[in-house]
Design a protein around this motif. Sequence first.
Motif, PDB file in Angstrom:
ATOM      1  N   THR A  91     -42.920 -28.537  21.203  1.00  0.00           N
ATOM      2  CA  THR A  91     -41.568 -29.014  20.921  1.00  0.00           C
ATOM      3  C   THR A  91     -41.034 -28.393  19.636  1.00  0.00           C
ATOM      4  O   THR A  91     -41.740 -28.382  18.623  1.00  0.00           O
ATOM      5  CB  THR A  91     -41.586 -30.550  20.745  1.00  0.00           C
ATOM      6  N   PRO A  92     -39.786 -27.914  19.645  1.00  0.00           N
ATOM      7  CA  PRO A  92     -39.163 -27.534  18.378  1.00  0.00           C
ATOM      8  C   PRO A  92     -38.882 -28.815  17.590  1.00  0.00           C
ATOM      9  O   PRO A  92     -38.307 -29.762  18.124  1.00  0.00           O
ATOM     10  CB  PRO A  92     -37.865 -26.835  18.803  1.00  0.00           C
ATOM     11  N   THR A  93     -39.322 -28.867  16.333  1.00  0.00           N
ATOM     12  CA  THR A  93     -39.285 -30.113  15.574  1.00  0.00           C
ATOM     13  C   THR A  93     -38.437 -29.960  14.315  1.00  0.00           C
ATOM     14  O   THR A  93     -38.822 -29.236  13.390  1.00  0.00           O
ATOM     15  CB  THR A  93     -40.717 -30.544  15.201  1.00  0.00           C
ATOM     16  N   PRO A  94     -37.295 -30.661  14.261  1.00  0.00           N
ATOM     17  CA  PRO A  94     -36.452 -30.587  13.064  1.00  0.00           C
ATOM     18  C   PRO A  94     -37.043 -31.358  11.895  1.00  0.00           C
ATOM     19  O   PRO A  94     -37.646 -32.413  12.072  1.00  0.00           O
ATOM     20  CB  PRO A  94     -35.139 -31.249  13.500  1.00  0.00           C
ATOM     21  N   HIS A  95     -36.860 -30.802  10.714  1.00  0.00           N
ATOM     22  CA  HIS A  95     -37.206 -31.454   9.452  1.00  0.00           C
ATOM     23  C   HIS A  95     -35.941 -31.376   8.605  1.00  0.00           C
ATOM     24  O   HIS A  95     -35.573 -30.309   8.119  1.00  0.00           O
ATOM     25  CB  HIS A  95     -38.370 -30.721   8.787  1.00  0.00           C
ATOM     26  N   LEU A  96     -35.248 -32.510   8.489  1.00  0.00           N
ATOM     27  CA  LEU A  96     -33.936 -32.529   7.842  1.00  0.00           C
ATOM     28  C   LEU A  96     -33.933 -33.401   6.600  1.00  0.00           C
ATOM     29  O   LEU A  96     -34.604 -34.438   6.555  1.00  0.00           O
ATOM     30  CB  LEU A  96     -32.880 -33.075   8.814  1.00  0.00           C
ATOM     31  N   HIS A  97     -33.144 -32.989   5.633  1.00  0.00           N
ATOM     32  CA  HIS A  97     -32.836 -33.805   4.459  1.00  0.00           C
ATOM     33  C   HIS A  97     -31.332 -33.961   4.421  1.00  0.00           C
ATOM     34  O   HIS A  97     -30.583 -33.043   4.772  1.00  0.00           O
ATOM     35  CB  HIS A  97     -33.364 -33.160   3.175  1.00  0.00           C
ATOM     36  N   LEU A  98     -30.895 -35.145   4.020  1.00  0.00           N
ATOM     37  CA  LEU A  98     -29.486 -35.507   4.115  1.00  0.00           C
ATOM     38  C   LEU A  98     -29.079 -36.277   2.871  1.00  0.00           C
ATOM     39  O   LEU A  98     -29.844 -37.099   2.372  1.00  0.00           O
ATOM     40  CB  LEU A  98     -29.296 -36.388   5.362  1.00  0.00           C
ATOM     41  N   ALA A  99     -27.888 -35.992   2.375  1.00  0.00           N
ATOM     42  CA  ALA A  99     -27.288 -36.776   1.288  1.00  0.00           C
ATOM     43  C   ALA A  99     -26.015 -37.394   1.849  1.00  0.00           C
ATOM     44  O   ALA A  99     -25.174 -36.692   2.420  1.00  0.00           O
ATOM     45  CB  ALA A  99     -26.964 -35.891   0.092  1.00  0.00           C
ATOM     46  N   VAL A 100     -25.899 -38.720   1.721  1.00  0.00           N
ATOM     47  CA  VAL A 100     -24.746 -39.427   2.275  1.00  0.00           C
ATOM     48  C   VAL A 100     -24.140 -40.360   1.236  1.00  0.00           C
ATOM     49  O   VAL A 100     -24.800 -40.781   0.290  1.00  0.00           O
ATOM     50  CB  VAL A 100     -25.115 -40.259   3.532  1.00  0.00           C
ATOM     51  N   GLY A 101     -22.874 -40.675   1.479  1.00  0.00           N
ATOM     52  CA  GLY A 101     -22.190 -41.704   0.715  1.00  0.00           C
ATOM     53  C   GLY A 101     -21.797 -42.821   1.656  1.00  0.00           C
ATOM     54  O   GLY A 101     -21.294 -42.576   2.759  1.00  0.00           O
ATOM     55  N   VAL A 102     -22.046 -44.060   1.253  1.00  0.00           N
ATOM     56  CA  VAL A 102     -21.698 -45.221   2.071  1.00  0.00           C
ATOM     57  C   VAL A 102     -20.198 -45.445   1.951  1.00  0.00           C
ATOM     58  O   VAL A 102     -19.669 -45.667   0.853  1.00  0.00           O
ATOM     59  CB  VAL A 102     -22.492 -46.471   1.628  1.00  0.00           C
ATOM     60  N   LYS A 103     -19.504 -45.389   3.078  1.00  0.00           N
ATOM     61  CA  LYS A 103     -18.038 -45.421   3.069  1.00  0.00           C
ATOM     62  C   LYS A 103     -17.462 -46.716   2.513  1.00  0.00           C
ATOM     63  O   LYS A 103     -16.436 -46.705   1.854  1.00  0.00           O
ATOM     64  CB  LYS A 103     -17.498 -45.163   4.477  1.00  0.00           C
TER      65      LYS A 103
END
Length: 154
Positions: A91-103
């Motif tokens: 399986t191709p396996t994503p490894h993601l990092h994310l920065a979000v702001g709570v609306k």
Amino acid sequence: MQSSEVTTGRRVAVVLEPGDEVLASLTEACRAHGIRQGFVPVFSGAFRTARFIAADVPVADQEPPLPHEVTVTYTEGIGSGTILWDADTATPTPHLHLAVGVKNAAAAGFAGHVLSAETHYTVEVLVEEVVAPALLRVPDPRAYGIPTMRFGAA
């Protein structure tokens, strides 16, 4: 430190729709296009939920990996990551990092390794295929055994 020239292949744009789970959808898009490994130079959008490895209370020792997770809701943000082939599951396996702001909280920020995320309105992803060398995840004892990216034969 390690480095390697990479040979890139195709670029694939992926648009996630309301309710799509980000990691599963990205995995499926890679399968559909025959992409085994690559980079996600950017993805952005609105997330109904995002679950991260993080702590929302102080921890005594910040050096080892955090054993906690945090879920935030109704956010917008931007991230990036890698996609590596998992030979055990084929399986191709994503490894993601994310920065979000709570609306609804003056865009209070959260960031980290994504465990799961659900698309709210839309999430737009750019995948850049890597043809060579092989990108591998190898447990690194210096990083508490966390599998980190290594370069295989070109």
